[in-house]
Design a protein around this motif. Sequence first.
Motif, PDB file in Angstrom:
ATOM      1  N   PRO A  64       0.813  -1.214   0.000  1.00 29.95           N
ATOM      2  CA  PRO A  64       0.000   0.000   0.000  1.00 29.95           C
ATOM      3  C   PRO A  64       0.852   1.273   0.000  1.00 29.95           C
ATOM      4  O   PRO A  64       0.480   2.283  -0.596  1.00 29.95           O
ATOM      5  CB  PRO A  64      -0.813  -0.122   1.302  1.00 29.95           C
ATOM      6  N   TYR A 162       9.205  -6.957   2.668  1.00 29.34           N
ATOM      7  CA  TYR A 162       8.719  -5.718   3.312  1.00 29.34           C
ATOM      8  C   TYR A 162       7.702  -6.020   4.407  1.00 29.34           C
ATOM      9  O   TYR A 162       7.770  -5.447   5.498  1.00 29.34           O
ATOM     10  CB  TYR A 162       8.122  -4.758   2.262  1.00 29.34           C
ATOM     11  N   THR A 166       8.374  -5.378   8.406  1.00 27.52           N
ATOM     12  CA  THR A 166       7.411  -4.582   9.176  1.00 27.52           C
ATOM     13  C   THR A 166       6.891  -5.385  10.360  1.00 27.52           C
ATOM     14  O   THR A 166       6.872  -4.908  11.507  1.00 27.52           O
ATOM     15  CB  THR A 166       6.223  -4.180   8.273  1.00 27.52           C
ATOM     16  N   GLY A 194      -4.419  -9.500   4.511  1.00 27.65           N
ATOM     17  CA  GLY A 194      -3.533  -8.731   3.630  1.00 27.65           C
ATOM     18  C   GLY A 194      -2.092  -9.214   3.715  1.00 27.65           C
ATOM     19  O   GLY A 194      -1.797 -10.283   4.261  1.00 27.65           O
ATOM     20  N   GLY A 195      -1.191  -8.387   3.170  1.00 27.37           N
ATOM     21  CA  GLY A 195       0.216  -8.766   3.124  1.00 27.37           C
ATOM     22  C   GLY A 195       0.818  -8.966   4.506  1.00 27.37           C
ATOM     23  O   GLY A 195       1.391 -10.023   4.806  1.00 27.37           O
ATOM     24  N   SER A 216     -12.564 -10.505   6.329  1.00 26.90           N
ATOM     25  CA  SER A 216     -13.864 -10.707   5.670  1.00 26.90           C
ATOM     26  C   SER A 216     -14.170 -12.206   5.632  1.00 26.90           C
ATOM     27  O   SER A 216     -13.255 -13.037   5.631  1.00 26.90           O
ATOM     28  CB  SER A 216     -13.824 -10.216   4.230  1.00 26.90           C
ATOM     29  N   TYR A 234     -15.367  -9.590  10.199  1.00 26.36           N
ATOM     30  CA  TYR A 234     -15.707  -8.222  10.613  1.00 26.36           C
ATOM     31  C   TYR A 234     -16.872  -7.655   9.804  1.00 26.36           C
ATOM     32  O   TYR A 234     -17.409  -6.601  10.139  1.00 26.36           O
ATOM     33  CB  TYR A 234     -14.482  -7.302  10.520  1.00 26.36           C
ATOM     34  N   VAL A 256      -5.421  -2.313  10.591  1.00 30.97           N
ATOM     35  CA  VAL A 256      -6.618  -1.671  10.027  1.00 30.97           C
ATOM     36  C   VAL A 256      -6.731  -0.218  10.468  1.00 30.97           C
ATOM     37  O   VAL A 256      -7.019   0.671   9.665  1.00 30.97           O
ATOM     38  CB  VAL A 256      -7.891  -2.463  10.434  1.00 30.97           C
ATOM     39  N   VAL A 280      -1.015   1.706  11.666  1.00 29.84           N
ATOM     40  CA  VAL A 280      -1.651   2.843  11.003  1.00 29.84           C
ATOM     41  C   VAL A 280      -1.461   4.074  11.887  1.00 29.84           C
ATOM     42  O   VAL A 280      -2.196   4.290  12.848  1.00 29.84           O
ATOM     43  CB  VAL A 280      -3.141   2.545  10.745  1.00 29.84           C
ATOM     44  N   PHE A 322       6.509   0.197  13.079  1.00 28.24           N
ATOM     45  CA  PHE A 322       7.014   0.696  11.791  1.00 28.24           C
ATOM     46  C   PHE A 322       7.886  -0.342  11.117  1.00 28.24           C
ATOM     47  O   PHE A 322       8.568  -1.137  11.784  1.00 28.24           O
ATOM     48  CB  PHE A 322       7.874   1.959  11.997  1.00 28.24           C
ATOM     49  N   HIS A 366      -8.834  -5.041  -0.762  1.00 24.89           N
ATOM     50  CA  HIS A 366      -9.257  -6.439  -0.543  1.00 24.89           C
ATOM     51  C   HIS A 366      -8.138  -7.426  -0.865  1.00 24.89           C
ATOM     52  O   HIS A 366      -8.388  -8.491  -1.436  1.00 24.89           O
ATOM     53  CB  HIS A 366     -10.506  -6.768  -1.373  1.00 24.89           C
ATOM     54  N   ARG A 368      -5.517 -10.326  -0.742  1.00 27.82           N
ATOM     55  CA  ARG A 368      -5.441 -11.658  -0.131  1.00 27.82           C
ATOM     56  C   ARG A 368      -4.004 -12.126  -0.279  1.00 27.82           C
ATOM     57  O   ARG A 368      -3.698 -13.014  -1.062  1.00 27.82           O
ATOM     58  CB  ARG A 368      -6.402 -12.641  -0.829  1.00 27.82           C
ATOM     59  N   GLY A 369      -3.114 -11.501   0.458  1.00 26.36           N
ATOM     60  CA  GLY A 369      -1.685 -11.746   0.272  1.00 26.36           C
ATOM     61  C   GLY A 369      -1.104 -10.628  -0.579  1.00 26.36           C
ATOM     62  O   GLY A 369      -1.473  -9.467  -0.430  1.00 26.36           O
TER      63      GLY A 369
HETATM   64  P1  NDP Z   1      -3.046  -4.927   2.546  1.00 29.65           P
HETATM   65  O1  NDP Z   1      -3.740  -3.954   1.680  1.00 29.65           O
HETATM   66  O2  NDP Z   1      -2.209  -5.978   1.949  1.00 29.65           O
HETATM   67  O3  NDP Z   1      -4.133  -5.678   3.475  1.00 29.65           O
HETATM   68  C1  NDP Z   1      -5.160  -5.058   4.146  1.00 29.65           C
HETATM   69  C2  NDP Z   1      -6.163  -6.172   4.470  1.00 29.65           C
HETATM   70  O4  NDP Z   1      -7.088  -5.736   5.456  1.00 29.65           O
HETATM   71  C3  NDP Z   1      -6.983  -6.636   3.271  1.00 29.65           C
HETATM   72  O5  NDP Z   1      -6.906  -8.030   3.180  1.00 29.65           O
HETATM   73  C4  NDP Z   1      -8.409  -6.171   3.602  1.00 29.65           C
HETATM   74  O6  NDP Z   1      -9.338  -7.087   3.014  1.00 29.65           O
HETATM   75  C5  NDP Z   1      -8.399  -6.215   5.113  1.00 29.65           C
HETATM   76  N1  NDP Z   1      -9.344  -5.328   5.793  1.00 29.65           N
HETATM   77  C6  NDP Z   1      -9.812  -4.132   5.379  1.00 29.65           C
HETATM   78  N2  NDP Z   1     -10.612  -3.594   6.314  1.00 29.65           N
HETATM   79  C7  NDP Z   1     -10.631  -4.465   7.353  1.00 29.65           C
HETATM   80  C8  NDP Z   1     -11.278  -4.459   8.620  1.00 29.65           C
HETATM   81  N3  NDP Z   1     -12.048  -3.434   9.019  1.00 29.65           N
HETATM   82  N4  NDP Z   1     -11.083  -5.516   9.433  1.00 29.65           N
HETATM   83  C9  NDP Z   1     -10.298  -6.556   9.069  1.00 29.65           C
HETATM   84  N5  NDP Z   1      -9.671  -6.624   7.855  1.00 29.65           N
HETATM   85  C10 NDP Z   1      -9.823  -5.573   7.025  1.00 29.65           C
HETATM   86  O7  NDP Z   1      -2.187  -4.076   3.574  1.00 29.65           O
HETATM   87  P2  NDP Z   1      -0.857  -4.526   4.369  1.00 29.65           P
HETATM   88  O8  NDP Z   1      -1.156  -5.794   5.044  1.00 29.65           O
HETATM   89  O9  NDP Z   1       0.326  -4.443   3.507  1.00 29.65           O
HETATM   90  O10 NDP Z   1      -0.756  -3.349   5.431  1.00 29.65           O
HETATM   91  C11 NDP Z   1      -1.735  -3.207   6.448  1.00 29.65           C
HETATM   92  C12 NDP Z   1      -1.711  -1.762   6.948  1.00 29.65           C
HETATM   93  O11 NDP Z   1      -0.464  -1.503   7.571  1.00 29.65           O
HETATM   94  C13 NDP Z   1      -1.863  -0.732   5.828  1.00 29.65           C
HETATM   95  O12 NDP Z   1      -2.638   0.341   6.317  1.00 29.65           O
HETATM   96  C14 NDP Z   1      -0.443  -0.258   5.606  1.00 29.65           C
HETATM   97  O13 NDP Z   1      -0.394   1.028   5.072  1.00 29.65           O
HETATM   98  C15 NDP Z   1       0.115  -0.338   7.010  1.00 29.65           C
HETATM   99  N6  NDP Z   1       1.575  -0.509   7.026  1.00 29.65           N
HETATM  100  C16 NDP Z   1       2.292   0.309   7.845  1.00 29.65           C
HETATM  101  C17 NDP Z   1       3.651   0.158   7.931  1.00 29.65           C
HETATM  102  C18 NDP Z   1       4.429   1.021   8.885  1.00 29.65           C
HETATM  103  O14 NDP Z   1       5.680   1.076   8.798  1.00 29.65           O
HETATM  104  N7  NDP Z   1       3.762   1.698   9.830  1.00 29.65           N
HETATM  105  C19 NDP Z   1       4.387  -0.801   7.092  1.00 29.65           C
HETATM  106  C20 NDP Z   1       3.526  -1.676   6.330  1.00 29.65           C
HETATM  107  C21 NDP Z   1       2.160  -1.506   6.294  1.00 29.65           C
HETATM  108  P3  NDP Z   1     -10.920  -6.763   2.885  1.00 29.65           P
HETATM  109  O15 NDP Z   1     -11.057  -5.300   2.600  1.00 29.65           O
HETATM  110  O16 NDP Z   1     -11.421  -7.614   1.757  1.00 29.65           O
HETATM  111  O17 NDP Z   1     -11.504  -7.174   4.201  1.00 29.65           O
END
Ligand code: NDP
Length: 376
Positions: A64, A162, A166, A194-195, A216, A234, A256, A280, A322, A366, A368-369
Motif C-alpha cells: 500500500p 517488506y 514490518t 492482507g500482506g 472478511s 468483521y 486496520v 496505522v 514501523f 481487498h 489476499r496476500g
Molecule cells: P493490505 O492492503 O495488503 O491488506 C489489508 C487487508 O485488510 C486486506 O486483506 C483487507 O481485506 C483487510 N481489511 C480491510 N478492512 C478491514 C477491517 N475493518 N477488518 C479486518 N480486515 C480488514 O495491507 P498490508 O497488510 O500491507 O498493510 C496493512 C496496513 O499496515 C496498511 O494500512 C499499511 O499502510 C500499514 N503498514 C504500515 C507500515 C508502517 O511502517 N507503519 C508498514 C507496512 C504496512 P478486505 O477489505 O477484503 O476485508
Amino acid sequence: AGCSVCFRRNFSSSPSRLQSCMSAWVIDQYGTNGALRYTEEATMPSISSPTEVMIKVYAASLNPLDASMRGGYGAKLMRLRRDPLSVMSDDSEFPLILGRDVSGVVLDCGSEVTHFTPGDEVWAAVPPWKQGSLAEFVTLTEYEVSHKPKSLSHIEAASIPYVASTALSALVNAGGLCRDSAANKRVLITGGSGGVGTFSIQLLKAWGAHVTVTCSQNAEGLVRGLGADEVVDYTAGDVAEKLETMDKFDVVFDGVGGDTEQYAMGLLKPWSGAKYVTLVTPLLLNTDSMGLLDGTLHAGFTLHSKAIQNVLSSGVFYRWGFYAPDGPALDEVSRLVDAGKILPVVEAQFPFTQVPQAFQKLEQGHARGKTVVRVA
Ligand code: NDP
C-alpha cells in the motif's frame, strides 16, 4: 535525457565497468497511476560506499505504501532522510522509482562487503527513502540484504521482505514478542488477510502463539489455512462485540486502524504488560501537512498522550509499529521459510510491462496476500 557513460564504481572489489542505463518504472511528479512512466534510460545505481551491494532484480512486489508514495505521501520526511542538509532542490527525488521488495541476484559488491558475493541469490526490503525495486537494478547496504530462501522462486520470495520486516519490527520492538517469548501468548491480528496479516499469522504460529484474526468472510479459508486459531468475520455484525466475548489478549496487532483502536484497548489483559501495536499511524500525514518539526511534535504528542492515558487507566501499552530495514531478521525468516513454516502468499503476478495494472490491482484493496511484479 540520454544515457551518460562514465565509470560507475569507486569502491568495488572487482574491475570497473562502464555505467549504463537501465529499465525502470519512474514517476517525475507525484500523482495518480498516470504518473508512472516506463523508461529504458533510468540511471543505473552505482556502488557509492564500500558496504553496498548491487542487485539484479528478478521480482518486486507492491505494498500500500507504493500507491501512497506515488501520491506524495511521506515526501517531506523521505526528502529529509535522503538529503539531511537540504542542499538539493525540492524535487531532487525525481525521477523516483517505487517498489519496496526485491528478490534477485548480487551483481556486484563494495570492497568491504563480507556476507555476499556476485551470483548470490538474495532478497531485501528496500527502505522507502532509497530508489526502489521496480527497476532492473537496485543498490542497498549489506545490512539490508539477506540470502533468499532456497525453496522459493524469485516471484514467491519477492512477496515477503517488506511485510516481514514490518511485522518483525512491530511485533518484536513494539509488541515485545520473539521466538522465545511468544509461546501460548494470545495475539489478535486485525486485517489478517492482507500482506502483513498473512505473514504475521504464520510467524506467530511458528513462534507458538495463539492467533485470532479479523477478516472478511471470504478470507476465512485463507487465514485458517495459514494457521489462524480463531477467525472473526468483521463484515457480519459488530466485530468489537464478538471479540469482547473471547478471552483477553496479550497483544493486539492492528493493520486496520481507524475505529479499531477504540475497542482494541479493552480487549487486552489489564495490568499484565499487554500491548496494542498499530501500523496505522499519523506520523507521515502530519509531517506532510504540518511540516517536519510541527508534524513530528504533533505525532509525538498524540502517541505520548495515548500511551499515558492507557497505561494509567488499565495498565496496557499503546504503541506504534514501523517497518525497519533488517537483513539479519530476514535471515531468520529465510530459515523459517526453508523449514516450511512460512509460505509465500502470492495473490497476483504481473509482467514488468504491466506495472500500472499491478498498481490498479493494489488500489482496488481487498488484498489476499501480495501482488508481485516479474521484472526479469
Ligand atoms: P493490505 O492492503 O495488503 O491488506 C489489508 C487487508 O485488510 C486486506 O486483506 C483487507 O481485506 C483487510 N481489511 C480491510 N478492512 C478491514 C477491517 N475493518 N477488518 C479486518 N480486515 C480488514 O495491507 P498490508 O497488510 O500491507 O498493510 C496493512 C496496513 O499496515 C496498511 O494500512 C499499511 O499502510 C500499514 N503498514 C504500515 C507500515 C508502517 O511502517 N507503519 C508498514 C507496512 C504496512 P478486505 O477489505 O477484503 O476485508
